[in-house]
Design a protein around this motif. Structure first.
Motif, PDB file in Angstrom:
ATOM      1  N   CYS A  36     -11.024 -10.595 -22.930  1.00  0.00           N
ATOM      2  CA  CYS A  36     -11.975 -10.387 -21.738  1.00  0.00           C
ATOM      3  C   CYS A  36     -13.792 -10.390 -22.182  1.00  0.00           C
ATOM      4  O   CYS A  36     -13.999 -10.010 -23.238  1.00  0.00           O
ATOM      5  CB  CYS A  36     -11.887  -9.143 -20.938  1.00  0.00           C
ATOM      6  SG  CYS A  36     -12.827  -8.746 -19.592  1.00  0.00           S
ATOM      7  N   PHE A  37     -14.364 -11.231 -21.248  1.00  0.00           N
ATOM      8  CA  PHE A  37     -15.869 -11.182 -21.194  1.00  0.00           C
ATOM      9  C   PHE A  37     -16.218 -10.938 -20.104  1.00  0.00           C
ATOM     10  O   PHE A  37     -16.270 -11.618 -19.231  1.00  0.00           O
ATOM     11  CB  PHE A  37     -16.137 -12.769 -21.878  1.00  0.00           C
ATOM     12  CG  PHE A  37     -17.844 -12.864 -22.151  1.00  0.00           C
ATOM     13  CD1 PHE A  37     -18.271 -11.741 -22.803  1.00  0.00           C
ATOM     14  CD2 PHE A  37     -18.308 -13.833 -21.958  1.00  0.00           C
ATOM     15  CE1 PHE A  37     -19.540 -11.804 -23.330  1.00  0.00           C
ATOM     16  CE2 PHE A  37     -19.895 -14.095 -22.080  1.00  0.00           C
ATOM     17  CZ  PHE A  37     -20.214 -12.907 -22.659  1.00  0.00           C
ATOM     18  N   ASP A  38     -16.716  -9.512 -20.137  1.00  0.00           N
ATOM     19  CA  ASP A  38     -16.897  -9.011 -18.741  1.00  0.00           C
ATOM     20  C   ASP A  38     -18.460  -8.859 -18.799  1.00  0.00           C
ATOM     21  O   ASP A  38     -19.218  -7.611 -19.338  1.00  0.00           O
ATOM     22  CB  ASP A  38     -16.265  -7.495 -18.649  1.00  0.00           C
ATOM     23  CG  ASP A  38     -16.727  -6.757 -17.311  1.00  0.00           C
ATOM     24  OD1 ASP A  38     -17.364  -7.404 -16.256  1.00  0.00           O
ATOM     25  OD2 ASP A  38     -16.216  -5.845 -17.145  1.00  0.00           O
ATOM     26  N   LEU A  39     -19.273  -9.533 -17.628  1.00  0.00           N
ATOM     27  CA  LEU A  39     -20.637  -9.432 -17.425  1.00  0.00           C
ATOM     28  C   LEU A  39     -20.767  -8.954 -16.059  1.00  0.00           C
ATOM     29  O   LEU A  39     -21.820  -9.334 -15.346  1.00  0.00           O
ATOM     30  CB  LEU A  39     -21.233 -10.855 -17.640  1.00  0.00           C
ATOM     31  CG  LEU A  39     -21.171 -11.242 -19.227  1.00  0.00           C
ATOM     32  CD1 LEU A  39     -21.844 -12.491 -19.447  1.00  0.00           C
ATOM     33  CD2 LEU A  39     -22.185 -10.083 -20.101  1.00  0.00           C
ATOM     34  N   SER A  40     -19.865  -8.358 -15.291  1.00  0.00           N
ATOM     35  CA  SER A  40     -20.012  -7.963 -13.953  1.00  0.00           C
ATOM     36  C   SER A  40     -21.143  -6.943 -13.902  1.00  0.00           C
ATOM     37  O   SER A  40     -21.280  -6.108 -14.769  1.00  0.00           O
ATOM     38  CB  SER A  40     -18.552  -7.374 -13.369  1.00  0.00           C
ATOM     39  OG  SER A  40     -18.241  -6.234 -14.344  1.00  0.00           O
ATOM     40  N   GLY A  41     -21.770  -7.069 -13.102  1.00  0.00           N
ATOM     41  CA  GLY A  41     -23.230  -6.172 -12.519  1.00  0.00           C
ATOM     42  C   GLY A  41     -24.368  -6.552 -13.424  1.00  0.00           C
ATOM     43  O   GLY A  41     -25.423  -5.943 -13.186  1.00  0.00           O
ATOM     44  N   GLU A  42     -24.274  -7.535 -14.402  1.00  0.00           N
ATOM     45  CA  GLU A  42     -25.380  -7.860 -15.058  1.00  0.00           C
ATOM     46  C   GLU A  42     -26.249  -9.170 -14.413  1.00  0.00           C
ATOM     47  O   GLU A  42     -25.533 -10.050 -14.154  1.00  0.00           O
ATOM     48  CB  GLU A  42     -24.792  -8.471 -16.534  1.00  0.00           C
ATOM     49  CG  GLU A  42     -24.189  -7.528 -17.291  1.00  0.00           C
ATOM     50  CD  GLU A  42     -24.902  -6.264 -17.921  1.00  0.00           C
ATOM     51  OE1 GLU A  42     -25.982  -6.247 -18.208  1.00  0.00           O
ATOM     52  OE2 GLU A  42     -24.720  -4.922 -17.528  1.00  0.00           O
ATOM     53  N   ARG A  43     -27.661  -8.924 -14.157  1.00  0.00           N
ATOM     54  CA  ARG A  43     -28.240  -9.720 -13.686  1.00  0.00           C
ATOM     55  C   ARG A  43     -28.358 -10.888 -14.615  1.00  0.00           C
ATOM     56  O   ARG A  43     -28.929 -10.927 -15.884  1.00  0.00           O
ATOM     57  CB  ARG A  43     -29.650  -9.388 -13.102  1.00  0.00           C
ATOM     58  CG  ARG A  43     -30.336 -10.394 -12.362  1.00  0.00           C
ATOM     59  CD  ARG A  43     -31.629  -9.775 -11.828  1.00  0.00           C
ATOM     60  NE  ARG A  43     -32.223 -10.972 -11.208  1.00  0.00           N
ATOM     61  CZ  ARG A  43     -33.156 -12.056 -11.565  1.00  0.00           C
ATOM     62  NH1 ARG A  43     -33.141 -12.293 -12.739  1.00  0.00           N
ATOM     63  NH2 ARG A  43     -33.581 -12.796 -10.802  1.00  0.00           N
ATOM     64  N   LEU A  44     -27.915 -12.271 -14.299  1.00  0.00           N
ATOM     65  CA  LEU A  44     -28.039 -13.435 -15.431  1.00  0.00           C
ATOM     66  C   LEU A  44     -28.985 -14.213 -14.476  1.00  0.00           C
ATOM     67  O   LEU A  44     -28.495 -15.060 -13.418  1.00  0.00           O
ATOM     68  CB  LEU A  44     -26.725 -13.846 -15.431  1.00  0.00           C
ATOM     69  CG  LEU A  44     -25.726 -12.984 -16.135  1.00  0.00           C
ATOM     70  CD1 LEU A  44     -24.357 -13.711 -16.171  1.00  0.00           C
ATOM     71  CD2 LEU A  44     -26.176 -12.467 -17.415  1.00  0.00           C
TER      72      LEU A  44
END
Length: 461
Positions: A87-95
């Motif tokens: 998994c690569f979880d960047l949910s909720g991270e402003r990109l």
């Protein structure tokens, strides 16, 4: 009038938006660029985890952004860079755009089973860039792009291209963002040729033209097996007619989740008429919380005896009442495909439970029945326990854990005894099945907080 076709206008918009121009180099440059690209990919394969983290930090410095702590933490947990990471979880991270660009140093070296960008506040150029990378590096088999309403035209165009071209992506989640015209068109075009087998479009404002556009493509799609359309305010008129068309012409869809919409009895009639066309397809139909009443059960009654493949039917959170269960009684006794039936919060009392007990006594195949959040007292529980002495297939009966108030105090204690007896009888059936595994619960059968009388996992002999 400019004289441009719609396709020319689309191409022009993309070029203006991303300021890209297409040119064709001499053949020898094409060959050299291809060889160089192959070498770069081979070098990436040989990089250590330390090298990848260093390259990512240098890329962040180049793009004037801080390394994402969440990304770094997940990189450090990877044990083998040559296999797909979980998994690569960047949910909720402003990109923003530069943050997206810096991630390429990770994506060129590590592939993932699941990438989540849910709520990453992606902007148009950043989304487009990142999705292009996902395609080039075949980064994910399951991608969650939910809650990114700022993807814009170019973002959806890149997502469409990814879906059409990817050889590994099998599931897409694109929930909680409005399906505007260009998004619906881009997605529908992709679905004509994509390899997706699972698509989640919950809460995407699909009602009306977007659903019409989507169904137009799905009628010709031969790969999608699971479609989740919960919370889209789909109505009992035009939307249900579109869904009926989908069921008439698509024979590869296995799961259709329509929960938390407003299909109503009229919409159910359209859907039931279309179900008669399903000879080898649909196995799971979820209609929970759709404003359906006991009147709609007459439509279901007519089609249930004809269905040969439907295994799971969830009618929970609809006001069916005892009358609705009684209407379904004969058709449920005749049907030989249904394995799981969801009737949670449907206004059933002991009278309805007695009807269900009569159905169980005749059914040779049903494995799970959910009657939680109904007013089933000692009399109903007694009927169910007696039916289970005859029934040999039911291995899970979902009932409320808390004891309900009775007119007589001793009946409350009777409830407790009967709940224990029902649980024991389900275990007996499961043991007799010798390794027959309980089918996975459909999404809405398991969403109640109450304890479920589930069974221990069995090991095959």
């Amino acid at each position: 009038m400019t004289g441009h076709s719609e396709e020319d206008t689309t191409s022009l918009s993309v070029k203006e938006g991303r300021e890209k121009r297409v040119s064709f180099p001499p053949d020898e440059e094409v060959v050299s660029d291809f060889v160089e690209s192959r070498v770069q990919l081979q070098e990436a394969d040989s990089l250590s985890l330390t090298d990848i983290i260093l390259a990512y930090k240098q890329s962040c410095e180049k793009h004037h952004v801080k390394p994402n702590p969440k990304a770094l933490d997940q990189l450090k947990q990877i044990t083998c860079v040559t296999d797909r990471a979980r998994c690569f979880d960047l949910s909720g991270e402003r990109l923003d755009y530069c943050s997206c660009e810096s991630l390429e140093e990770i994506l060129k070296s590590v592939k993932f089973d699941f990438i989540s960008l849910q709520g990453a506040e992606l902007e148009e150029n950043g989304a487009s860039s990142l999705l292009d990378m996902f395609l080039y590096y075949e980064s994910a088999t399951h991608l969650d792009m939910s809650s990114n309403s700022g993807m814009g035209f170019s973002g959806w165009l890149s997502l469409s291209h990814l879906l059409r071209q990817s050889g590994c992506l099998w599931r897409l989640d694109a929930c909680n963002m409005p399906m505007v015209d260009y998004a619906a068109q881009a997605l529908s075009k992709a679905l004509l040729t994509s390899r997706l087998t699972v698509l989640h479009l919950e809460n995407t404002c699909l009602s009306g033209k977007p659903l019409f556009t989507l169904v137009g493509a799905l009628k010709r799609n031969i790969t999608l097996q699971e479609l989740y359309l919960s919370e889209n305010n789909l109505n009992g008129c035009q939307d249900s007619m579109q869904l009926a068309d989908l069921l008439k012409y698509n024979s590869t869809l296995r799961t259709l989740d329509l929960s938390n919409n407003t299909t109503s009895d009229s919409g159910l009639e359209e859907i039931c008429d279309a179900l008669s066309f399903q000879k080898t397809g649909l196995r799971t139909l979820i209609l929970s919380n759709n404003h359906i009443t006991h009147l709609g059960m007459s439509h279901l009654q007519n089609v249930l005896p004809c269905l040969k493949t439907l295994e799971t039917l969830n009618l929970g959170k609809n006001n069916l009442e005892n009358r609705g269960i009684h209407t379904l009684k004969e058709s449920l006794m005749i049907n030989r495909s249904l394995l799981q039936l969801g009737l949670a919060a449907t206004g059933i009392t002991c009278e309805g439970a007695v009807t269900l007990a009569e159905i169980l006594a005749e059914s040779p195949q049903i494995q799970r029945l959910d009657v939680r959040q109904n007013q089933v007292l000692a009399g109903g529980l007694m009927a169910l326990s007696l039916a289970l002495k005859i029934n040999r297939s039911l291995i899970r009966l979902d009932l409320d854990e808390h004891l309900k108030e009775e007119k007589e105090d001793f009946l409350v204690e009777t409830q407790k005894t009967l709940l224990s007896r029902i649980s024991d009888l389900c275990v007996v059936n499961a043991t007799a099945a010798k390794g027959t595994a309980l089918l996975p619960a459909p999404p809405d059968l398991a969403d109640c907080a109450e304890t479920t009388y589930s069974l221990p996992t069995q090991t095959a002999e």
